[in-house]
Design a protein around this motif. Structure first.
Motif, short mmCIF file in Angstrom:
data_model
loop_
_atom_site.label_atom_id
_atom_site.label_comp_id
_atom_site.label_asym_id
_atom_site.label_seq_id
_atom_site.Cartn_x
_atom_site.Cartn_y
_atom_site.Cartn_z
N ASN A 149 3.74 4.02 5.09
CA ASN A 149 4.60 3.59 6.34
C ASN A 149 5.82 4.41 6.14
OD1 ASN A 149 3.74 1.11 8.02
ND2 ASN A 149 3.03 0.74 6.04
N VAL A 150 6.18 4.83 5.11
CA VAL A 150 7.41 5.68 5.02
C VAL A 150 7.08 7.09 4.89
CG1 VAL A 150 9.34 6.21 3.53
CG2 VAL A 150 8.74 3.69 4.02
N TRP A 151 5.94 7.49 4.01
CA TRP A 151 5.69 9.02 3.95
C TRP A 151 4.47 9.52 4.79
CZ3 TRP A 151 8.40 6.50 0.15
CH2 TRP A 151 9.36 7.12 -0.30
N GLY A 152 3.78 8.50 5.45
CA GLY A 152 2.72 8.79 6.15
C GLY A 152 1.18 9.19 5.15
N CYS A 153 1.50 9.01 3.80
CA CYS A 153 0.27 9.15 2.92
C CYS A 153 0.65 8.75 1.69
CB CYS A 153 -0.32 10.79 3.03
SG CYS A 153 0.62 11.92 2.32
N SER A 154 -0.17 8.48 0.60
CA SER A 154 0.21 7.96 -0.64
C SER A 154 -0.44 8.86 -1.63
CB SER A 154 -0.63 6.82 -0.91
OG SER A 154 -1.97 6.69 -0.74
N ASN A 155 0.13 10.13 -1.92
CA ASN A 155 -0.27 11.01 -2.60
C ASN A 155 0.77 10.88 -4.14
OD1 ASN A 155 1.96 12.84 -2.43
ND2 ASN A 155 0.86 13.90 -0.82
N TYR A 156 0.55 11.51 -4.84
CA TYR A 156 1.34 11.49 -6.26
C TYR A 156 2.64 11.87 -6.17
CZ TYR A 156 2.48 12.52 -11.15
OH TYR A 156 3.26 12.44 -12.32
N ASN A 157 2.94 12.91 -5.66
CA ASN A 157 4.29 13.34 -5.23
C ASN A 157 4.95 12.32 -4.39
OD1 ASN A 157 3.94 15.95 -6.55
ND2 ASN A 157 3.39 16.82 -4.66
N ASN A 158 4.34 11.97 -3.42
CA ASN A 158 5.27 10.87 -2.58
C ASN A 158 5.41 9.56 -3.41
OD1 ASN A 158 5.17 12.50 -0.52
ND2 ASN A 158 3.59 11.43 0.77
N SER A 159 4.56 9.40 -4.21
CA SER A 159 4.39 7.93 -5.45
C SER A 159 5.80 8.25 -6.10
CB SER A 159 3.40 8.02 -6.02
OG SER A 159 3.41 6.73 -6.90
N LEU A 160 6.22 9.52 -6.70
CA LEU A 160 7.11 9.76 -7.40
C LEU A 160 8.48 9.62 -6.82
CD1 LEU A 160 6.08 12.94 -9.64
CD2 LEU A 160 6.25 10.54 -10.15
N SER A 161 8.35 10.04 -5.32
CA SER A 161 9.53 10.24 -4.61
C SER A 161 10.01 8.54 -4.35
CB SER A 161 9.35 10.70 -3.34
OG SER A 161 9.25 11.78 -3.47
N LEU A 162 8.91 7.76 -4.18
CA LEU A 162 9.00 6.51 -3.90
C LEU A 162 9.90 5.85 -5.10
CD1 LEU A 162 8.89 3.57 -2.55
CD2 LEU A 162 6.56 3.58 -3.40
N ASN A 163 9.48 6.28 -6.29
CA ASN A 163 10.49 5.56 -7.59
C ASN A 163 11.44 5.92 -7.63
OD1 ASN A 163 7.74 4.83 -8.54
ND2 ASN A 163 7.51 6.57 -10.04
N VAL A 164 11.90 6.97 -7.23
CA VAL A 164 13.24 7.65 -7.32
C VAL A 164 14.02 6.89 -6.14
CG1 VAL A 164 14.80 9.50 -6.66
CG2 VAL A 164 12.68 9.98 -8.11
N GLN A 165 13.37 6.55 -5.02
CA GLN A 165 14.29 5.93 -3.68
C GLN A 165 14.47 4.63 -4.18
OE1 GLN A 165 15.68 7.64 -1.49
NE2 GLN A 165 14.60 9.54 -2.12
N ILE A 166 13.54 3.96 -4.85
CA ILE A 166 13.67 2.49 -5.28
C ILE A 166 15.00 2.54 -6.43
CG2 ILE A 166 12.75 0.75 -6.85
CD1 ILE A 166 11.56 0.57 -3.88
N THR A 167 15.05 3.42 -7.23
CA THR A 167 16.09 3.42 -8.28
C THR A 167 17.32 3.84 -7.56
OG1 THR A 167 14.62 4.71 -9.97
CG2 THR A 167 16.99 4.93 -10.10
N TYR A 168 17.18 4.45 -6.42
CA TYR A 168 18.56 4.72 -5.62
C TYR A 168 19.04 3.39 -4.97
CZ TYR A 168 18.47 9.75 -6.10
OH TYR A 168 18.49 11.00 -6.61
N LEU A 169 17.93 2.65 -4.48
CA LEU A 169 18.29 1.58 -3.66
C LEU A 169 18.70 0.43 -4.73
CD1 LEU A 169 15.27 0.81 -1.42
CD2 LEU A 169 17.81 0.80 -0.72
N ARG A 170 18.50 0.49 -5.97
CA ARG A 170 18.76 -0.77 -7.00
C ARG A 170 20.17 -0.20 -7.30
NH1 ARG A 170 13.42 -0.45 -10.36
NH2 ARG A 170 12.38 -2.28 -9.49
N LYS A 171 20.63 1.02 -7.27
CA LYS A 171 22.09 1.28 -7.57
C LYS A 171 22.91 0.75 -6.35
CE LYS A 171 21.68 4.93 -10.85
NZ LYS A 171 22.33 4.12 -11.80
N ILE A 172 22.55 0.87 -5.11
CA ILE A 172 23.21 0.62 -3.84
C ILE A 172 23.49 -0.90 -4.07
CG2 ILE A 172 23.20 0.37 -1.60
CD1 ILE A 172 21.59 3.15 -1.45
#
Length: 75
Positions: free
Chosen positions: A28-51
């Protein structure tokens, strides 16, 4: 907050206190669930937690290899 972070948070809020599968967020956010997007999701979750860390009633919990749960507690 970035557009992707907003999209992720919107999805988590729509499923408050429920498990949101990683693949669902990725599709729903990236349009596909590949490895690179999965790593990006981890990073974005970390940023959200900080916010969100200033408010101790809100947390994003990880469920290993499954997904995330947004929890809001009453203080």
């Amino acid at each position: 907050m970035s557009v992707r972070q907003s999209d992720i948070l919107r999805i988590l809020v729509q499923h408050l206190n429920s498990i949101v599968e990683r693949d669902y967020i990725l599709e729903n956010v990236w349009g596909c669930s590949n490895y690179n997007n999965s790593l990006s999701l981890n990073v974005q979750i970390t940023y959200l937690r900080k916010i969100l860390e200033a408010d101790n009633t809100i947390s994003i919990n990880s469920l290993s290899k499954r997904g995330y749960v947004l929890k809001v507690s009453k203080n």
